[in-house]
Design an enzyme around this catalytic site. Structure first.
Site, short mmCIF file in Angstrom:
data_model
loop_
_atom_site.label_atom_id
_atom_site.label_comp_id
_atom_site.label_asym_id
_atom_site.label_seq_id
_atom_site.Cartn_x
_atom_site.Cartn_y
_atom_site.Cartn_z
N GLY A 1 -14.07 -9.03 -11.06
CA GLY A 1 -12.95 -8.93 -12.04
C GLY A 1 -11.82 -10.11 -12.15
N THR A 2 -11.26 -10.10 -10.94
CA THR A 2 -10.14 -10.89 -10.77
C THR A 2 -10.56 -12.25 -11.00
OG1 THR A 2 -9.55 -9.30 -8.83
CG2 THR A 2 -8.45 -11.35 -8.84
N ASN B 1 -5.77 0.96 -14.85
CA ASN B 1 -6.23 1.58 -13.72
C ASN B 1 -5.35 2.41 -12.83
OD1 ASN B 1 -4.72 -1.09 -13.43
ND2 ASN B 1 -5.04 -0.36 -11.15
N GLN C 1 -11.63 -1.47 -16.05
CA GLN C 1 -11.85 0.27 -15.99
C GLN C 1 -12.74 0.85 -16.92
OE1 GLN C 1 -11.04 2.26 -13.32
NE2 GLN C 1 -10.04 0.52 -12.19
N SER D 1 -16.43 -5.55 -13.75
CA SER D 1 -16.71 -5.63 -12.49
C SER D 1 -17.60 -4.47 -12.10
CB SER D 1 -15.10 -5.35 -11.69
OG SER D 1 -15.17 -5.27 -10.26
N ALA D 2 -18.64 -4.97 -11.51
CA ALA D 2 -19.89 -3.97 -11.06
C ALA D 2 -19.47 -2.91 -10.30
CB ALA D 2 -21.05 -4.71 -10.37
N HIS D 3 -18.46 -2.88 -9.24
CA HIS D 3 -18.49 -2.01 -8.35
C HIS D 3 -17.52 -0.54 -8.77
CE1 HIS D 3 -13.91 -2.66 -7.12
NE2 HIS D 3 -14.28 -4.04 -7.41
N THR E 1 -24.52 -21.21 -6.51
CA THR E 1 -25.79 -20.49 -6.39
C THR E 1 -25.52 -18.83 -6.77
OG1 THR E 1 -26.54 -21.94 -4.85
CG2 THR E 1 -27.76 -19.91 -4.99
N CYS F 1 -4.79 -1.54 -4.12
CA CYS F 1 -4.23 -2.54 -3.21
C CYS F 1 -2.70 -2.12 -2.73
CB CYS F 1 -4.00 -3.89 -4.01
SG CYS F 1 -3.55 -3.65 -5.82
N1 PLP Z 1 -8.64 -5.18 -13.18
C1 PLP Z 1 -8.55 -3.91 -13.22
C2 PLP Z 1 -7.84 -3.23 -14.21
C3 PLP Z 1 -8.81 -3.20 -12.04
O1 PLP Z 1 -8.71 -1.72 -11.78
C4 PLP Z 1 -9.44 -4.06 -10.71
C5 PLP Z 1 -9.76 -3.42 -9.41
O2 PLP Z 1 -9.05 -2.74 -8.83
C6 PLP Z 1 -9.52 -5.46 -11.14
C7 PLP Z 1 -8.93 -5.93 -12.22
C8 PLP Z 1 -10.22 -6.38 -10.13
O3 PLP Z 1 -11.69 -6.26 -10.00
P1 PLP Z 1 -12.31 -6.75 -8.63
O4 PLP Z 1 -12.07 -5.89 -7.88
O5 PLP Z 1 -13.73 -7.00 -9.31
O6 PLP Z 1 -11.72 -8.22 -8.53
#
Ligand code: PLP
Length: 373
Positions: free
Chosen positions: A71-72, A151, A179, A199-201, A237, A325
């Site tokens: 996602g970042t 989040n 989220q 973001s898949a996780h 890739t 974080c």
């Molecule tokens: N944006 C939000 C709102 C998130 O909660 C997070 C992850 O904590 C991210 C972005 C970052 O996603 P990724 O861990 O896939 O880089």
């Protein structure tokens, strides 16, 4: 010791079907999707079927889904290319965004001298949309970047309403939907938004893979160069196993959405009830928050704040303080700093985030853990 995982906004455990899918692709479908032989073509087909499946869940077209590493990355790409290539000279965002947006916007301000405006945050954690409209009265080539679900607090943005405001003012709209994708329906045909990211996780898929939805003919240019993958928009890739796992995770999330979100909401209600019974002075940070997130101020002595997470961790209980974080740091959360009084900010707040794998027993163990501090 039973592990109690109540930190699902940080990351989620994988669904067994997702692990199976990833293992199958890793074992059998190891071709490079750019190769022209049958193993390559097979990998390419998995990739494109995954893209179609993801697009279908969100009512988008397959070509509008671009795979990224997370996602970042997707947030960075959209904001940067909007400034560099689409000639955006102002970003309107908020101080409660994830750092993936906030720090990127600040960096772009340094590099390109763009204007950054922040939409006011109300004390309940929601954004002041009247203020957004006021900001939009200044005519400038603008990108609005506001997250769907916060989040840390679970505050929800009305994506449809903000999309329409942006459309009326003829500005671009990006939303960090990390989220919310997989946790609530998002219909990209009815919501006139330009960009979203996932973001898949966060929805029981693997880490290290995500995607951007980039509406057709957006004009976005790549961040990286050196390959034709993703139609040159994101060379490198492709992580076929991760992408297949992500598609499977999203499919299952939407297949089970109603039952799982109702169950998760009932766990949140139960947690609130147990907190009320055991800590009558506790307070919820935010109002009308997302069903899987509960951010609370606990009536616990301030000098115990720093030790709180450590203490729970010793009991096998994983929750978070603010965003992941910042876990372990004693800096106040940048999100809570925008909505709480100085006094409340000093008090210990924790973020409890649920998934369908949690049970009432997990909540009971958390309450016991908190009582023993
Ligand atoms: N944006 C939000 C709102 C998130 O909660 C997070 C992850 O904590 C991210 C972005 C970052 O996603 P990724 O861990 O896939 O880089």
């Amino acid at each position: 010791m039973k592990k109690v995982y109540l930190d699902n906004a940080s990351t989620t455990p994988l669904r067994p079907e997702v692990i199976q899918e990833i293992t199958k692709v890793l074992t059998e479908d190891y071709g490079n999707p750019s190769s022209t032989h049958s193993l390559g073509r097979n990998a390419k087909s998995i990739l494109e079927l995954s893209r179609k499946s993801i697009a279908k869940q969100l009512n988008a077209t397959a070509q509008e889904i671009i795979f990224t590493s997370c996602g970042t990355e997707a947030n960075n790409w959209i904001l940067r290319s909007a400034v560099k290539d689409l000639k955006v000279t102002r970003i309107i965002t908020s101080k409660i965004e994830h750092h993936a947006v906030l720090h990127t916007a600040m960096e772009l301000q340094k590099e390109y001298a763009i204007q950054i405006d922040f939409v006011n945050v109300k004390s309940n954690g929601e954004l002041d949309l009247t203020h957004l409209v006021e900001l939009l009265s200044e005519e400038k080539k603008t990108l609005v970047s506001l997250m769907h679900v916060n989040n840390e607090t679970g505050a929800i943005l009305d994506l449809g309403r903000v999309s329409r405001i942006c459309q009326e003012h003829n500005v671009l709209f990006h939303s960090d939907t990390v989220q919310s994708v997989g946790k609530t329906k998002i219909d990209l045909q009815t919501i006139p938004i330009d960009f979203i990211v996932a973001s898949a996780h966060k929805f029981h898929g693997p880490k290290g893979v995500g995607f951007a939805f980039v509406r057709k003919n957006s004009g976005l240019q790549p961040l990286f160069f050196g390959g034709e993958q993703e139609k040159g928009q994101r060379p490198g890739t492709e992580a076929v196993h991760q992408i297949a796992g992500m598609a499977k995770a999203l499919e299952l999330s939407y297949q089970n959405l109603e039952a799982e979100s109702q169950y998760i909401a009932s766990l949140k209600d139960y947690a609130i009830e147990r907190l009320k019974a055991n800590f009558p002075e506790f307070k919820i940070n935010g109002e009308n928050t997302f069903h899987n997130l509960l951010n609370v101020i606990l009536p616990i002595e301030e000098n115990k704040t720093a030790m709180l997470l450590f203490h729970l961790d010793m009991k096998g209980i994983a929750v978070s303080r603010g965003s992941a974080c910042q876990s372990g740091s004693i800096r106040p959360s940048h999100v809570l700093a925008e909505m709480l009084s100085e006094e409340d900010l000093k008090k210990p707040s924790i973020r409890i985030s649920f998934s369908h794998y949690n049970t009432k027993e997990d909540v009971d163990l958390l309450i016991e853990g908190l009582k023993s501090i």
